[in-house]
Design an enzyme around this catalytic site. Sequence first.
Site, short mmCIF file in Angstrom:
data_model
loop_
_atom_site.label_atom_id
_atom_site.label_comp_id
_atom_site.label_asym_id
_atom_site.label_seq_id
_atom_site.Cartn_x
_atom_site.Cartn_y
_atom_site.Cartn_z
N HIS A 1 0.85 -1.19 0.00
CA HIS A 1 0.00 0.00 0.00
C HIS A 1 0.89 1.24 0.00
O HIS A 1 0.50 2.27 0.55
CB HIS A 1 -0.92 0.00 1.21
CG HIS A 1 -2.13 -0.87 1.08
ND1 HIS A 1 -3.25 -0.71 1.84
CD2 HIS A 1 -2.40 -1.90 0.25
CE1 HIS A 1 -4.15 -1.62 1.51
NE2 HIS A 1 -3.65 -2.36 0.54
N GLU B 1 18.34 4.12 -14.58
CA GLU B 1 19.15 2.92 -14.33
C GLU B 1 18.38 1.82 -13.59
O GLU B 1 18.51 0.63 -13.89
CB GLU B 1 20.41 3.31 -13.55
CG GLU B 1 21.37 2.17 -13.27
CD GLU B 1 22.10 1.63 -14.50
OE1 GLU B 1 21.96 2.23 -15.60
OE2 GLU B 1 22.79 0.61 -14.36
N HIS C 1 -4.85 2.47 -4.57
CA HIS C 1 -4.77 1.35 -3.62
C HIS C 1 -3.32 0.91 -3.38
O HIS C 1 -2.84 0.97 -2.24
CB HIS C 1 -5.63 0.20 -4.17
CG HIS C 1 -5.69 -1.02 -3.34
ND1 HIS C 1 -6.73 -1.94 -3.40
CD2 HIS C 1 -4.84 -1.55 -2.43
CE1 HIS C 1 -6.51 -2.93 -2.56
NE2 HIS C 1 -5.36 -2.71 -1.96
C1 LIG Z 1 -6.29 -1.24 5.42
S1 LIG Z 1 -7.40 -2.50 4.98
C2 LIG Z 1 -6.66 -3.15 3.52
C3 LIG Z 1 -7.33 -4.38 2.97
O1 LIG Z 1 -8.64 -4.09 2.60
C4 LIG Z 1 -6.59 -4.90 1.76
O2 LIG Z 1 -6.46 -3.88 0.79
C5 LIG Z 1 -5.22 -5.43 2.05
O3 LIG Z 1 -4.27 -5.12 1.39
C6 LIG Z 1 -4.98 -6.39 3.15
O4 LIG Z 1 -5.97 -7.34 3.25
P1 LIG Z 1 -5.87 -8.47 4.35
O5 LIG Z 1 -7.10 -9.29 4.21
O6 LIG Z 1 -5.77 -7.80 5.70
O7 LIG Z 1 -4.59 -9.24 4.05
ZN LIG Z 2 -4.61 -3.99 -0.41
#
Ligand SMILES: CSC[C@@H](O)[C@@H](O)C(=O)COP(=O)(O)O
Ligand SMILES: [Zn+2]
Length: 246
Positions: A112, A141, A208
Site C-alpha cells: 500500500h 538505471e 490502492h
Molecule cells: C487497510 S485494509 C486493507 C485491505 O482491505 C486490503 O487492501 C489489504 O491489502 C490487506 O488485506 P488483508 O485481508 O488484511 O490481508
Molecule cells: Zn490492499
Amino acid sequence: MADTQNASAEALIKSEDPKHPANLICSLCRQFYTFGWVTGTGGGISIRHEDHVFLAPSGVEKELMQPENIFVMDWASKEYIRRPLALKPSACTPLFLAAFTQRDARACIHTHSQWAVLVTLLCETGQQGPDPGVFAMNKIEQIKGISRGGAGSMEVAEGGRKLGNLGYFDTMQIPIIENTAHEEDLRESLEEAIVKWPETCAVLVKRHGVYVWGKNVTQAKTQAESLDYLFQLAVEMHKLGLKWVS
Ligand SMILES: CSC[C@@H](O)[C@@H](O)C(=O)COP(=O)(O)O
Ligand SMILES: [Zn+2]
C-alpha cells in the site's frame, strides 16, 4: 481441513530456519512495515514453496505476525491444511494465487506504498502519457532491476519474447487496474492485466497499491524495491515538471 490441533499441520510452520516461508513472511512484513508498505493491516506477502502456499491472516497488524498465525494451503487442491483458529486468510489470497498460477511465481508482494498510490493518481491525470491505464518509464538505471515476465522461471521465450531483465533503453510498462470495494474482487481484472501485459512483473491498483511477483522471494522483494524507488522518483520528477518517458 486441519486446525491447529493437528501435529502434522503444526510442523508446516515450525522451523529454526529463518528462510522457512512461515518465518520469512513474518520477518519480511516487519521490514515492509518500516518502508510504509504494510501499515494499518494493509498489504502483505504470500510464498509458494514446494506443494504449499503460505498466507498471512486478514486484518491483522502484519508487522506483528508470528509463524503460528500463518495459513498453509495445499497447492494442488487449494484446500487449507493449516488454518489458525479465529483468523481468516488474507483477502489478497485470490490475487496471490493468480500470480502463482498464471506466471508460475513463487512469491507475491502487495504493498500500500503511498508512492504506488500517487503514481496511479498522476497517471489518471493524463499528463505523463496518453494511456492512463499504464505507468511507463524509461532511461532510469533502476529499470534494469525489473524482469520481463516477472517470474523468470520461464527460461524459454514464448513467441520470440525476450527474457531476462529490462535494459536501460527499454520502456518499463506497468498496467493499472481500477480498485474495487473488496480486495478479492480485483482478481478478474488482475488476471486480465497479466494476460494483456505478458512482460509485466507487477500490476498497480488505482488509489490502492501494487502487486509484484517473482520467481522466488528474492526476486519478488528486489523488484518491489526497484518499483517503489521508481514510483517515488516518478512522483518527484512530476513535481519538477519532468517527464517519466521519452
Ligand atoms: C487497510 S485494509 C486493507 C485491505 O482491505 C486490503 O487492501 C489489504 O491489502 C490487506 O488485506 P488483508 O485481508 O488484511 O490481508
Ligand atoms: Zn490492499
